[in-house]
Design a protein around this motif. Structure first.
Motif, PDB file in Angstrom:
ATOM      1  N   TYR A  72       0.747  -1.211   0.050  1.00 38.50           N
ATOM      2  CA  TYR A  72       0.010   0.182  -0.026  1.00 38.50           C
ATOM      3  C   TYR A  72       0.832   1.086  -0.145  1.00 38.50           C
ATOM      4  CZ  TYR A  72      -3.376   3.449   1.480  1.00 38.50           C
ATOM      5  OH  TYR A  72      -4.487   4.278   1.555  1.00 38.50           O
ATOM      6  N   SER A  73       1.881   1.258   1.005  1.00 37.59           N
ATOM      7  CA  SER A  73       2.603   2.427   1.019  1.00 37.59           C
ATOM      8  C   SER A  73       3.468   2.807  -0.305  1.00 37.59           C
ATOM      9  CB  SER A  73       3.726   2.425   2.093  1.00 37.59           C
ATOM     10  OG  SER A  73       3.056   2.296   3.330  1.00 37.59           O
ATOM     11  N   GLN A  75       2.578   1.886  -3.299  1.00 33.84           N
ATOM     12  CA  GLN A  75       1.592   2.232  -4.378  1.00 33.84           C
ATOM     13  C   GLN A  75       1.316   3.712  -4.191  1.00 33.84           C
ATOM     14  OE1 GLN A  75      -1.820  -0.501  -4.690  1.00 33.84           O
ATOM     15  NE2 GLN A  75      -0.412  -2.179  -4.678  1.00 33.84           N
TER      16      GLN A  75
END
Ligand SMILES: [Zn+2]
Length: 138
Positions: A72-73, A75
């Motif tokens: 997530y980070s 992305q």
């Protein structure tokens, strides 16, 4: 354990995604509702094995996607860099806060208007005020 293809045309049983829950239950009902407990237990064990197999495939697919696309980070950082590359001069780019002053290029600070058209509203004001009167609407 194989389901019986007696209903409709179920020659291809590899795709059962269009079945309702009751239709899916009907496929396994001869074993799950069998009078002998051993047959019922064996059917449940088979279904547990199938669920494990599908979960293993899902985990493998998620791992592959993580390796390919990052977490997530990563992305978020990728998207931030992509937006900066698209328009590096945009002072309102939310990924590049605080923005740079459009008049002098200096640092800006979030201010609250005490007077003027919209008292109480926030705006970005140049930290070199009063020498520089650069502002950006929030
Ligand atoms: Zn300025």
């Amino acid at each position: 354990m194989r389901a019986v293809a007696s209903r409709k045309d179920r020659s291809d049983q590899s795709d059962l995604t269009d079945l309702s829950d009751s239709e899916r239950w009907a496929l396994y009902a001869p074993w799950l509702e069998h009078t002998e407990a051993v047959v019922r237990a064996n059917a449940i064990i088979c279904l547990i094995h199938q669920a494990n197999f599908l979960l293993d495939r899902q985990i493998a697919a998620l791992e592959a996607a993580f390796i390919e696309d990052g977490g997530y980070s990563e992305q978020l950082a990728t998207e931030r860099l992509r937006r900066r590359a698209k328009d590096p001069s945009d002072p309102t780019d939310p990924s590049d806060l605080p923005p740079k002053c459009p008049k002098c290029g200096g640092l800006m600070a979030l201010r609250t208007a005490k007077s003027g058209q919209n008292p109480g509203s926030q705006f970005w004001g140049c930290t070199r005020y009063p020498a520089c009167k650069g502002t950006i609407a929030v």
